[in-house]
Design an enzyme around this catalytic site. Sequence first.
Site, PDB file in Angstrom:
ATOM      1  N   CYS A  48      35.912  -6.070 -17.401  1.00  0.00           N
ATOM      2  CA  CYS A  48      34.991  -6.276 -18.738  1.00  0.00           C
ATOM      3  C   CYS A  48      34.239  -7.959 -17.705  1.00  0.00           C
ATOM      4  CB  CYS A  48      35.303  -6.955 -20.248  1.00  0.00           C
ATOM      5  SG  CYS A  48      37.031  -5.550 -20.214  1.00  0.00           S
ATOM      6  N   CYS A  51      30.712  -8.546 -16.935  1.00  0.00           N
ATOM      7  CA  CYS A  51      29.767  -8.423 -17.828  1.00  0.00           C
ATOM      8  C   CYS A  51      29.842  -9.867 -18.431  1.00  0.00           C
ATOM      9  CB  CYS A  51      28.524  -7.647 -18.832  1.00  0.00           C
ATOM     10  SG  CYS A  51      28.179  -5.700 -17.422  1.00  0.00           S
ATOM     11  N   HIS A  52      30.678  -9.766 -18.860  1.00  0.00           N
ATOM     12  CA  HIS A  52      31.089 -11.182 -20.227  1.00  0.00           C
ATOM     13  C   HIS A  52      31.464 -11.948 -19.897  1.00  0.00           C
ATOM     14  CE1 HIS A  52      30.715  -8.718 -23.551  1.00  0.00           C
ATOM     15  NE2 HIS A  52      31.314  -7.021 -22.382  1.00  0.00           N
ATOM     16  N   MET A  89      27.365  -1.246 -22.834  1.00  0.00           N
ATOM     17  CA  MET A  89      28.542  -1.480 -22.434  1.00  0.00           C
ATOM     18  C   MET A  89      29.050   0.320 -22.440  1.00  0.00           C
ATOM     19  SD  MET A  89      31.590  -3.257 -23.972  1.00  0.00           S
ATOM     20  CE  MET A  89      33.273  -2.539 -24.161  1.00  0.00           C
ATOM     21  N   HIS A 329      21.027 -12.697 -11.731  1.00  0.00           N
ATOM     22  CA  HIS A 329      21.876 -12.076 -10.929  1.00  0.00           C
ATOM     23  C   HIS A 329      21.265 -11.199  -9.848  1.00  0.00           C
ATOM     24  CE1 HIS A 329      24.958  -8.550 -11.549  1.00  0.00           C
ATOM     25  NE2 HIS A 329      24.365  -7.690 -10.737  1.00  0.00           N
ATOM     26  N   HIS A 371      17.476  -4.336 -12.732  1.00  0.00           N
ATOM     27  CA  HIS A 371      18.447  -4.801 -11.053  1.00  0.00           C
ATOM     28  C   HIS A 371      17.999  -3.813  -9.994  1.00  0.00           C
ATOM     29  CE1 HIS A 371      21.937  -3.472  -8.663  1.00  0.00           C
ATOM     30  NE2 HIS A 371      22.759  -4.651  -9.530  1.00  0.00           N
TER      31      HIS A 371
END
Lengths: 526, 526
Positions: A48, A51-52, A89, A329, A371
């Site tokens: 997790c 991403c979080h 997700m 990113h 991306h």
Amino acid sequence: MKRIAGILITSLAASMLVAGGASANGNKQPKLSDKEMEKASEIYFDRCSGCHGVLRGGATGPDIRPEKTLKKSLAKLEKILYDGTEGGMPGWGKDGLISKADIKLLAKYVQVDAPVPPAWDMKKTMASWEVLVPVDKRPTKAPNTNWQNYFGVVQRDAGLVTIIDGDTKEKIVTLPSGFATHILRTSSSGRYLYAIGRDGKASMMDMWASPPNLVAKVRTGIDARSIDTSKYKGFEDKYVVVGNYWPSHYVILKGDTLEPIKIVGTSGYTHDTNEYRLESRVASIVASHHAPEWVLNLKEMGTVLLVDYSKVENGTVTETMINAERALHDGGWDSTKRYFLVAANMRDTISVIDTVDRKLVKNIKVGTKPHPGRGANWVDPEFGNVWATVHLGEGLVSIISTDPSKKHAWTVVREWELDGNSLFIKTHDKSKYVYCDNTINKNKSNVLTIFEKNKPNAAPKEITFKKKVVHMEFNKDGDEVWVSLWDAKGEIVVIDDKTLEIKKRITGLDSPTGKFNIYNTTHDVY
Amino acid sequence: MKRIAGILITSLAASMLVAGGASANGNKQPKLSDKEMEKASEIYFDRCSGCHGVLRGGATGPDIRPEKTLKKSLAKLEKILYDGTEGGMPGWGKDGLISKADIKLLAKYVQVDAPVPPAWDMKKTMASWEVLVPVDKRPTKAPNTNWQNYFGVVQRDAGLVTIIDGDTKEKIVTLPSGFATHILRTSSSGRYLYAIGRDGKASMMDMWASPPNLVAKVRTGIDARSIDTSKYKGFEDKYVVVGNYWPSHYVILKGDTLEPIKIVGTSGYTHDTNEYRLESRVASIVASHHAPEWVLNLKEMGTVLLVDYSKVENGTVTETMINAERALHDGGWDSTKRYFLVAANMRDTISVIDTVDRKLVKNIKVGTKPHPGRGANWVDPEFGNVWATVHLGEGLVSIISTDPSKKHAWTVVREWELDGNSLFIKTHDKSKYVYCDNTINKNKSNVLTIFEKNKPNAAPKEITFKKKVVHMEFNKDGDEVWVSLWDAKGEIVVIDDKTLEIKKRITGLDSPTGKFNIYNTTHDVY
């Protein structure tokens, strides 16, 4: 005095560290035993946090601090964890990746305050630093091989890097690198190849040794993703920089030994709303060719840092903070290496940074969750110089004009459809093709999609493999594309860029992912 | 994966936030009730945090995190709190400032992990921002008075600033400012006077209004000490910067309204050992006259930041980090305003920063705990241009050559003895004297000590008052010195600089401390 001190008395939940804190209107925080916390943290970190965030403030995924999660019931949280979301997700339960019992545990875990990971300072960094081959024990000249056509191939899950001769396609040597090795980068001369593991371990390999060997290593943090080197004239091969997720900082190292010089923290305020983020991750780094600087992309803050390293040995570092967009990113240079294009994936945006005028040129809306890796540059028959990205969230190649003299500069001039989500795109000046993988498209993950630069409206070609395909890299001459077939009995397939026929299979590789040709990595050819 | 996640499971004590944490070899952390924590935090914030920090990592006082304090018994901690130390800590019990019961409580409190104060982000800052007089409702020209000879006088404990006419010595108006108002600074034109309270409240007063009025205010944090303005050509009166203790950050505001523009965090790594400090306090700020920059002094890190504000409205700030020395506190310009001299008080050091070549010139060892305020500049008959500081830890004036062309440049060329510890030193180009207070010398706190520049070996003169004397400031013409007699029924005494006779007493002031002449503050005359 009460007035001031009154503010100081605060539970951790309400503090600036785990900013957000428990909502007074929501549910009560559940109680977890130490053992449960440990297990949940492990799963969370693994599945997790990318991403979080470990402190859960969100970036590529949404903010899931207790303030938010306590507004939902445990049943609702379990359902999200099991089924996934439309936002991207994964369905962790549905896909069989997390057990039902662990999903119950995770649902509770995200309702309690996040444990704060420990520090990793210079003392720990120095203790981890090892020079395995001192500078004076290394070769003084390059080998009699075409070493600039070597490839460093990441075997991700094995924590190994295999050096393969691009001419002979022979494996030369396999060297240990960090856990879940993320990327490789080279020194300005190309002689040294640097790996960064997800565990913050940086490894340095000497391409002049026969065979190439591991000459130094150091651990710069607990969680890292990026590494690069000083490439500006006068600073070739001098410095290395590692960008960390946790602790949120970057570490400047000597280029020949990985000796740590300086640690600089990146915690700070989001560029737009000026909220504090202790977790302020360095998502990616590129080395400027126009100044003695690195371009660092801070995920949570949405800030691009230009870091001047020219005086770092006096302790002086100069940071220019440029507001860009949240959830930065990865990204790459345009063909002139003046403009840096970086994906703000949660914001469906490519931010363009002018590294000469030192400013944001534009935030360009593209598809869902771009991306690019480092993206791909080519000359479009109609629009001239372009750079392109694929997307995590939809099957789309967004093609952006990078020619500032054109009226369509910095707009999406063309879109190519893919059948689903993708991880990487790649081309080479000498190639007439643009290659896209479909790694995260469940129906076509074994297919390589190939567009033709000069026939932009033609249907793409496809090459179908027996396994999942990921990541493409060209050889030095730009006439071969290497792709990874990604599983425990993985291989690299070498494709002839002219005929699109398979020239060679290099087998016996455990989970091969990224491949980095020494010449192309050194010269930012993509 | 265990290996990584294992590191993540950590108690707060071992985390990077309260780095240090409880020692395994020491005593057990005592238990305090919520009520006890609240009371102890209040006393700690009031009495201890200035020197030791709210997170207790130390700066002006030593590191007293549980890792350290658990090595001592409660009895030993109580004794230190009661008697004070030779290092300069007051005898809180002995001096009757803290009760025995509260000392027992504090001893326990410093053995438990420090509560982490809350965030203060843009949302809270914006909510606190008020423009009381809009720009278009303000006078468009200066009043027909000698307003540049106004003084802003801080009535510290009352949270008030009184504007006094330096010509008539009449109080013009008294305006509210923040709690325990720390300092005043002016805009580049001198028109606006800015106050910063210890509670982070910034207040802005218009000297062109008749009488001067409060035109805007904003709260930028919970604990602050410093404020300054943009003084470089082209940026006059444009920006204000506030430097905070907690949260550790600086906030850039518009110069005409105090509208918040940007918050920049200062948490980071110590300059020498590269240890993380969440608490990284902005101790003092000066505005460069050589570039659109502020010089910010970070206490815990020992780093001087040159902050370029010229592009802040695009969101871009450039920080140049210069390694200096730990425990940076206050300082001032040399006479050329090129070199900034700042005290690292716990390190008995004055760090000299060249703001043109953007580097540390030298760390100069002086007496125990230098405390210059902004220091004092004059021409010594033997050594030429000098700058001087007094000390919190000993009765000494350290006089440093600031002439880079001299071979004794940046050395202590002369020392004057005082009878004890001092807070401030002041002179003016037109004065033949150098004035020092003795505020924290218990035996002579009511005495002003006066050295003669051209008779550097002569015994100083003294003026004795009935109350504690603190802080000196010259009038615009440089022929009067104003000193504060510091208690609840305080007054300002105006001394004729030629005759050293008392010209005037301005009474009816509650705890007057700093006085800031508009002209001298604007032009950095000291």
